[in-house]
Design an enzyme around this catalytic site. Structure first.
Site, PDB file in Angstrom:
ATOM      1  N   CYS A 121      -8.161   2.129  -3.734  1.00 30.46           N
ATOM      2  CA  CYS A 121      -9.005   2.048  -5.140  1.00 30.46           C
ATOM      3  C   CYS A 121      -8.823   0.599  -5.827  1.00 30.46           C
ATOM      4  CB  CYS A 121      -8.722   3.234  -5.758  1.00 30.46           C
ATOM      5  SG  CYS A 121      -7.308   4.042  -5.784  1.00 30.46           S
ATOM      6  N   ARG A 166       2.567   4.355   2.891  1.00 32.90           N
ATOM      7  CA  ARG A 166       3.258   4.955   1.912  1.00 32.90           C
ATOM      8  C   ARG A 166       4.870   5.544   2.457  1.00 32.90           C
ATOM      9  NH1 ARG A 166      -1.414   8.955  -0.354  1.00 32.90           N
ATOM     10  NH2 ARG A 166      -2.921   7.399  -0.879  1.00 32.90           N
ATOM     11  N   HIS A 222     -15.302   5.077  -2.951  1.00 37.18           N
ATOM     12  CA  HIS A 222     -15.158   5.034  -4.374  1.00 37.18           C
ATOM     13  C   HIS A 222     -16.476   5.098  -5.062  1.00 37.18           C
ATOM     14  CE1 HIS A 222     -11.138   4.161  -3.230  1.00 37.18           C
ATOM     15  NE2 HIS A 222     -10.934   5.124  -4.038  1.00 37.18           N
TER      16      HIS A 222
END
Length: 644
Positions: free
Chosen positions: A337, A366, A388
RNA sequence: GCCGAUGUAGCUCAGCUGGUAGAGCAGCUGAUUUGUAAUCAGCCGGUCGGCGGUUCGAGUCCGUUCAUCGGCUCCA
């Protein structure tokens, strides 16, 4: 003179206080034998607890979820009793029933429990169960309760009691074991016929990693031995469907210690399958006005300082990458994002331009805790089918609805009929956990609720499950064995537009802030494929399966004809293999069945002479002879059905 | 990360109380030329997860580390 109303509306009157068991007995002896607990005006009670006032009741048996819960909760007590007898001095935490059975958290002190001890406990439980121990409920004052567990030196129970109100504390006693417990319990332990302690694990006291690690024993019990057998068979089935096993067998993906923990690699068959899924979604997204974008795998640390993610997750993430430039740092991107926000800022946006929908299959990294990694469902590097949507506040609800449409279309195509849509809202009592204004939260929460209502969806609402930046709608699916998985997610975000200072110019020439929607219908390609494998048991839909057909020549003599068939099918875009090994046809069929290829095409003398193939369907058997053209049509018809 | 368990050939697994590795499948070679879930024979293949220690000697015992599994916790 209690008046008892049964679920069918009939009313029975009794002279004195009456128990669920009494009522069951007055209906039939069989029912009395089976009754586990009783629902009294919506509250589950012991079947042996006297009902003194008028009430609507429902007798609960094994066939009721709440009846099962009572059964398993009592089983937890039985286990605790067995443990206490075998290991005197053990302290007890909590021992609830769960979806499949029960557990009890216990503090064994210095003793290290092993699997072998489980058998001992199991044996003791069976012994105690057959003694037909009755459960007794006792109201107790807080003072007395504290004194009792003080005496037992059980600090866990003391902690629990200290949080309870005087007057609402009850103890349950069965055999030699007395426990702080709200109840209810089954009338006696003899109902517990089949017992299996399934596993032993560590669990933090009250789920808090700063506190004592306790020993948790999981188990499951049944009123009939046969049920336990069936349950164990079901567990075996689940193991066969494990995506980690199937992924290896079907050569979909792999891990390598040398590459690193939690870093999946897609083998050719898996990569091709993933491409098909991606193309399927890309096509839908084009129809819905999404534009593809591509962004790099790393981003300057400042980007994540701006987004706020660095502050929240920086300490638990992969460490930043440094460069020859003093003080310059980059991060592996943990989400897409922030990049997309910067792309939104590429040029001034007019209210007429919105919504802007940027889509990217973006790979993110991650640092998940090592103990948490699990096959493809929990990894450290994965690809989100991310997009998005930047829109005006007045467009939010409509955009939300469109995203829901996409998610539902995917679920329908892939056969996930049984899904749950969960609306996650913030916890209004814990607002400091979240960022963003009250006003924005209220607006976005109502947009989600309205959108799901307009779509006529069944939803469940969870308070306090929202992301820190906004509420969300998550889709959970159940696989064929009833296990729950979270897949798609749609999240409203008022926070990032604020942090990145995103704007558009309105009709009145004023500047406004757009709203952002994060959405990923698959969730991640990795997790989605994992769930798909488990859901299908490896029998993938024809449009996705790596190899759609395999040609099996009866002997070497028909290899040329087999080759022709392969060419013809490949020209018709049917993914086809050939098995030219010097094996008998039975062996080739067996191997093809095991590798789950949907269509086996057997070719021998008859087929070659007449230009035919003998079609065998995986898991079904012989379908008879087809011309090549008619077989192609069968496949194409099936593909159309799947993708319609 | 924490608790517990596991780690032997590509896969599935055997190897009792320490005496220097074994099966089936897969693979390769040969024979067989086959009609709807396993043809036969031979061969190849392992520094028993890594490192360190105890011992005359370790796959087997101890320590440590890595990975996997079951949980806990977490999940932008």
């Amino acid at each position: 003179m209690p008046k008892i109303t049964l679920p069918d509306g009939s009313v029975r009157e009794y002279e004195n206080a009456v128990t669920g068991l009494d009522i069951a007995m007055s209906i039939s002896e069989g029912l009395a034998r089976n009754v586990l607990s009783v629902e009294v005006d919506g509250e589950v009670w012991d079947a042996f607890r006297p009902i003194e006032k008028d009430a609507g009741i429902k007798l609960l048996t094994w066939d009721d979820e709440k009846g099962k819960a009572t059964f398993w909760h009592s089983s937890a007590h039985l286990m605790a009793e067995a443990v206490e007898q075998l290991f005197p001095g053990v302290k007890f935490g909590i021992g609830p029933d769960i979806e499949n059975g029960f557990y009890y958290d216990m503090d064994f002190g210095e003793i290290n429990l092993t699997e072998a001890d489980l058998e001992k406990i199991e044996k003791k439980m069976k012994e105690l169960a057959s003694q037909k121990q009755t459960f007794m409920r006792e109201d107790i004052s807080k003072k007395d309760a504290l004194a009792y567990f003080e005496n037992k030196n059980d600090q866990y129970k003391l902690e629990l009691i200290s949080e309870l109100e005087d007057g609402e504390i009850t103890l349950y006693k069965s055999g030699s074991f007395t426990d702080l417990c709200r109840g209810p319990h089954v009338p006696d332990t003899s109902k517990i016929k089949a017992i299996k302690l399934t596993s032993i694990a560590g669990a933090y006291w009250r789920g808090d990693e700063t506190r004592q690690m306790m020993t948790r024993i999981y188990g499951i019990t049944f009123p009939k031995a046969k049920m336990l057998e069936e349950y164990l068979v079901k567990l075996e089935e689940a193991k066969k469907r494990d995506h980690r096993k199937l992924g290896k067998e079907l050569e979909i993906f792999m891990f390598s210690q040398r590459v690193g923990q939690g870093l999946p690699m897609w083998l050719p068959r898996g990569a091709e399958m993933r491409e098909r899924l991606e193309n399927f979604l890309k096509k839908i997204q084009r129809q819905y006005g999404y534009k593809p974008v591509i962004t790099p795998h790393i981003g300057n640390k400042d980007l994540y300082v701006t987004s706020g993610h660095y502050e929240k997750y920086g300490q638990d993430s992969f460490r930043p990458i440094s460069t020859p430039v003093e003080g310059e740092e980059f991060l592996m991107k943990p989400m897409n994002c922030p990049h997309h926000c910067e792309m939104y800022k590429f040029k001034p946006r007019s209210y007429r331009d919105l919504p802007v929908r940027y889509a990217e299959f973006g790979t993110v990294y991650r640092y998940e805790q090592s103990g948490e990694l699990h096959g493809l469902t929990r990894v450290r590097g994965f690809t989100q089918d991310d997009a998005h949507i930047f829109c005006r506040p007045d467009q939010l609800e409509e955009e939300f609805i469109k995203v829901i449409e996409i998610v539902l279309k995917i679920f329908k195509t892939l056969g996930f009929q049984d899904y749950t849509a969960q609306i996650s809202l913030r916890d209004p009592n814990n607002k400091e956990k979240y960022i963003g204004s009250d006003d924005n939260w209220e607006k976005s929460e109502s947009a989600i609720i309205n959108a799901t209502e307009k779509m006529g969806m069944d939803t469940i609402t969870e308070i306090g499950e929202a992301a820190f930046y906004g509420p969300k709608l998550d889709f959970m699916v159940r696989d064929a064995l009833g296990r729950k998985w979270q897949l798609g997610t749609i999240q409203v975000d008022y926070n990032l537009p604020e942090r990145f200072d995103l704007e558009y110019v309105g009709a009145d020439n004023e500047r406004y802030r757009p709203v952002m929607i994060h959405r990923a219908p698959f969730g991640s390609m990795e997790r989605f494929v994992a769930v798909l494998l488990e859901h299908s048991g490896g029998k993938l839909p024809l449009w996705l399966v790596p190899d759609q057909a395999i040609v099996l020549p009866i002997s070497e003599k028909y290899e040329n004809y087999a080759k022709n068939v392969v060419d013809l099918l490949q020209n018709s875009d049917i993914r086809t293999l050939v098995d030219n090994r010097a094996e008998k046809i039975g062996k080739k069929i067996r191997d093809a069945e095991l590798s789950k290829v949907p269509f086996m095409l057997i070719v021998g003398e008859k087929e070659e002479a007449e230009g035919l193939v003998s079609v065998r369907r995986h898991g079904e058997g012989d379908l008879g002879q087809f011309t090549i053209e008619s077989f192609v049509e069968v496949v194409n018809t099936r593909l159309e059905e799947e993708l319609s």
